[in-house]
Design a protein around this motif. Sequence first.
Motif, mmCIF file in Angstrom:
data_model
loop_
_atom_site.group_PDB
_atom_site.id
_atom_site.type_symbol
_atom_site.label_atom_id
_atom_site.label_comp_id
_atom_site.label_asym_id
_atom_site.label_seq_id
_atom_site.Cartn_x
_atom_site.Cartn_y
_atom_site.Cartn_z
ATOM 1 N N PHE A 35 -9.372 12.717 18.950
ATOM 2 C CA PHE A 35 -9.457 11.287 19.255
ATOM 3 C C PHE A 35 -8.918 10.475 18.086
ATOM 4 C CE2 PHE A 35 -11.756 7.202 19.331
ATOM 5 C CZ PHE A 35 -11.391 6.762 20.595
ATOM 6 N N GLY A 36 -8.088 9.491 18.403
ATOM 7 C CA GLY A 36 -7.566 8.574 17.399
ATOM 8 C C GLY A 36 -7.935 7.144 17.758
ATOM 9 N N LEU A 37 -8.217 6.350 16.736
ATOM 10 C CA LEU A 37 -8.618 4.954 16.929
ATOM 11 C C LEU A 37 -7.916 4.082 15.907
ATOM 12 C CD1 LEU A 37 -10.624 2.809 18.188
ATOM 13 C CD2 LEU A 37 -12.165 3.387 16.294
ATOM 14 N N ALA A 38 -7.412 2.933 16.353
ATOM 15 C CA ALA A 38 -6.793 1.971 15.432
ATOM 16 C C ALA A 38 -7.269 0.570 15.786
ATOM 17 C CB ALA A 38 -5.272 2.053 15.504
ATOM 18 N N LEU A 39 -7.722 -0.159 14.783
ATOM 19 C CA LEU A 39 -8.075 -1.568 14.949
ATOM 20 C C LEU A 39 -6.868 -2.411 14.540
ATOM 21 C CD1 LEU A 39 -11.664 -1.637 13.355
ATOM 22 C CD2 LEU A 39 -11.017 -1.174 15.738
ATOM 23 N N HIS A 40 -6.542 -3.396 15.370
ATOM 24 C CA HIS A 40 -5.404 -4.276 15.108
ATOM 25 C C HIS A 40 -5.920 -5.713 15.012
ATOM 26 C CE1 HIS A 40 -2.436 -1.055 16.004
ATOM 27 N NE2 HIS A 40 -3.346 -0.661 16.879
ATOM 28 N N PRO A 41 -6.472 -6.091 13.847
ATOM 29 C CA PRO A 41 -7.126 -7.402 13.723
ATOM 30 C C PRO A 41 -6.202 -8.585 13.983
ATOM 31 C CG PRO A 41 -7.686 -5.965 11.883
ATOM 32 C CD PRO A 41 -6.592 -5.299 12.621
ATOM 33 N N ARG A 42 -4.931 -8.502 13.599
ATOM 34 C CA ARG A 42 -4.024 -9.639 13.807
ATOM 35 C C ARG A 42 -3.906 -9.987 15.279
ATOM 36 N NH1 ARG A 42 1.100 -7.949 9.907
ATOM 37 N NH2 ARG A 42 -0.056 -7.908 7.936
ATOM 38 N N ASP A 43 -3.850 -8.958 16.116
ATOM 39 C CA ASP A 43 -3.736 -9.165 17.560
ATOM 40 C C ASP A 43 -5.084 -9.129 18.261
ATOM 41 O OD1 ASP A 43 -0.934 -9.163 17.242
ATOM 42 O OD2 ASP A 43 -0.883 -6.978 17.400
ATOM 43 N N ARG A 44 -6.134 -8.848 17.489
ATOM 44 C CA ARG A 44 -7.481 -8.701 18.047
ATOM 45 C C ARG A 44 -7.482 -7.659 19.166
ATOM 46 N NH1 ARG A 44 -11.045 -14.151 17.552
ATOM 47 N NH2 ARG A 44 -10.313 -14.759 15.480
ATOM 48 N N LYS A 45 -6.864 -6.551 18.879
ATOM 49 C CA LYS A 45 -6.773 -5.467 19.850
ATOM 50 C C LYS A 45 -7.323 -4.171 19.261
ATOM 51 C CE LYS A 45 -2.728 -7.159 22.407
ATOM 52 N NZ LYS A 45 -1.320 -6.863 22.820
ATOM 53 N N VAL A 46 -7.658 -3.281 20.151
ATOM 54 C CA VAL A 46 -8.094 -1.931 19.796
ATOM 55 C C VAL A 46 -7.226 -0.971 20.592
ATOM 56 C CG1 VAL A 46 -10.002 -0.286 19.854
ATOM 57 C CG2 VAL A 46 -10.463 -2.710 19.430
ATOM 58 N N ARG A 47 -6.747 0.096 19.945
ATOM 59 C CA ARG A 47 -5.999 1.131 20.661
ATOM 60 C C ARG A 47 -6.592 2.498 20.351
ATOM 61 N NH1 ARG A 47 -0.607 0.141 22.892
ATOM 62 N NH2 ARG A 47 -0.247 2.374 22.626
ATOM 63 N N THR A 48 -6.507 3.364 21.342
ATOM 64 C CA THR A 48 -7.078 4.696 21.225
ATOM 65 C C THR A 48 -6.043 5.748 21.608
ATOM 66 O OG1 THR A 48 -7.864 4.653 23.517
ATOM 67 C CG2 THR A 48 -9.385 3.860 21.815
ATOM 68 N N GLY A 49 -6.346 6.984 21.307
ATOM 69 C CA GLY A 49 -5.552 8.113 21.753
ATOM 70 C C GLY A 49 -6.455 9.323 21.912
ATOM 71 N N ILE A 50 -6.328 10.006 23.037
ATOM 72 C CA ILE A 50 -7.154 11.178 23.327
ATOM 73 C C ILE A 50 -6.244 12.378 23.486
ATOM 74 C CG2 ILE A 50 -8.844 12.216 24.886
ATOM 75 C CD1 ILE A 50 -9.547 9.355 25.811
ATOM 76 N N LEU B 189 -15.767 -7.633 20.702
ATOM 77 C CA LEU B 189 -15.567 -8.072 19.323
ATOM 78 C C LEU B 189 -15.144 -9.536 19.270
ATOM 79 C CD1 LEU B 189 -13.650 -4.975 17.850
ATOM 80 C CD2 LEU B 189 -16.070 -5.560 17.563
ATOM 81 N N ASP B 190 -14.326 -9.942 20.228
ATOM 82 C CA ASP B 190 -13.841 -11.322 20.248
ATOM 83 C C ASP B 190 -14.953 -12.284 20.635
ATOM 84 O OD1 ASP B 190 -11.673 -13.043 19.810
ATOM 85 O OD2 ASP B 190 -11.274 -13.205 21.952
ATOM 86 N N GLU B 191 -15.667 -11.957 21.699
ATOM 87 C CA GLU B 191 -16.728 -12.851 22.180
ATOM 88 C C GLU B 191 -17.872 -12.964 21.189
ATOM 89 O OE1 GLU B 191 -17.797 -11.162 25.905
ATOM 90 O OE2 GLU B 191 -15.846 -11.613 26.848
ATOM 91 N N GLY B 192 -18.122 -11.898 20.447
ATOM 92 C CA GLY B 192 -19.215 -11.919 19.478
ATOM 93 C C GLY B 192 -18.830 -12.459 18.108
ATOM 94 N N GLY B 193 -17.576 -12.867 17.957
ATOM 95 C CA GLY B 193 -17.127 -13.381 16.664
ATOM 96 C C GLY B 193 -17.102 -12.330 15.575
ATOM 97 N N HIS B 194 -16.988 -11.075 15.955
ATOM 98 C CA HIS B 194 -17.057 -9.984 14.986
ATOM 99 C C HIS B 194 -15.833 -9.930 14.069
ATOM 100 C CE1 HIS B 194 -20.162 -8.723 17.791
ATOM 101 N NE2 HIS B 194 -20.575 -7.825 16.923
ATOM 102 N N TRP B 195 -14.663 -10.277 14.603
ATOM 103 C CA TRP B 195 -13.468 -10.208 13.763
ATOM 104 C C TRP B 195 -13.594 -11.130 12.552
ATOM 105 C CZ3 TRP B 195 -10.617 -6.207 14.643
ATOM 106 C CH2 TRP B 195 -10.362 -5.744 15.935
ATOM 107 N N GLU B 196 -14.185 -12.319 12.763
ATOM 108 C CA GLU B 196 -14.317 -13.268 11.663
ATOM 109 C C GLU B 196 -15.482 -12.923 10.741
ATOM 110 O OE1 GLU B 196 -12.560 -15.179 15.269
ATOM 111 O OE2 GLU B 196 -14.429 -14.088 14.879
ATOM 112 N N SER B 197 -16.587 -12.504 11.328
ATOM 113 C CA SER B 197 -17.808 -12.323 10.540
ATOM 114 C C SER B 197 -17.946 -10.936 9.941
ATOM 115 C CB SER B 197 -19.030 -12.605 11.423
ATOM 116 O OG SER B 197 -19.128 -11.631 12.461
#
Length: 295
Positions: free
Chosen positions: A189-204, A225-233
Amino acid sequence: MDFLRPASWEEALAVKAEHPSAAPIAGGTDLMVEINFDRRRPQYLMDLNRITELAEWEVGEESVRLGAGVPYTRIVEELREELPGLALASHTVASPQIRNRGSVGGNLGTASPAGDAHPALLAADAEVEVASVRGSRRIPIDEFFLGPKRNALAEDELIRCVHIKKATGPQQFSKVGTRNAMVIAVCAFGLALHPRDRKVRTGIGSAAPTPVRANAAEEFLAAALDEGGHWESGRTIAPAVARRFAELTAEACQPIDDVRGSAGYRRHAVSIMARRTLGWAWQEYCDGVRSRSCA
């Protein structure tokens, strides 16, 4: 079996056009195994080791152009900052000797569902550049895998390089096998967080007929993450959110029972890896948010 040795990229494309069935070989870590066990007997072998550009890479402003023949060892040692997910995956490949010879281009050419590089490339939103005497084109990694050991290459095309976006956030990789080295993944499993685009991508990997993404899980987590304001906080992700992300990731799998593991085990292992890698990646992201706020 005839052995062909083009001296340039242009010559290699001409040879491939003349002999479409020619099997390209550089490290040979997959192909030679098949030949040794008499699972494959190509009429022509085309050695690409004289083409130096395939073993080179270039770090640009937004992405890395990774030659198809760059060995895993060099990715681990020299591109860990730009491509952390791929570097982590590369470190799990077989033994040091095989990492010195094997490459991402070879992994893509084989297109095995268990290819170690594939989950990281999916998570990083890579593009595969292929070429023939007719010209070149880029294939999004999401469109590259067509079936078990089948890829989107035309019969006269060769993989030239992979274009991989430089990491703008944490990336993680996890793999389950019967031991820590010299083993084919039971699942990965691979995971990447893309904060600039507020996206998450995975690979299985090794849990479906092809390497796949967990699209529903990505959309769920990005929205949470977006609705909870997690990217900023950088606040902690709720356990319920992490559990749901893991459940949706497991639902994206289409595993089979085989000698390495059962379908049920693979789904369970992927869900655990999804939850754990999310925890590791988000902790790294939170540490970065805190350090910036204190600067």
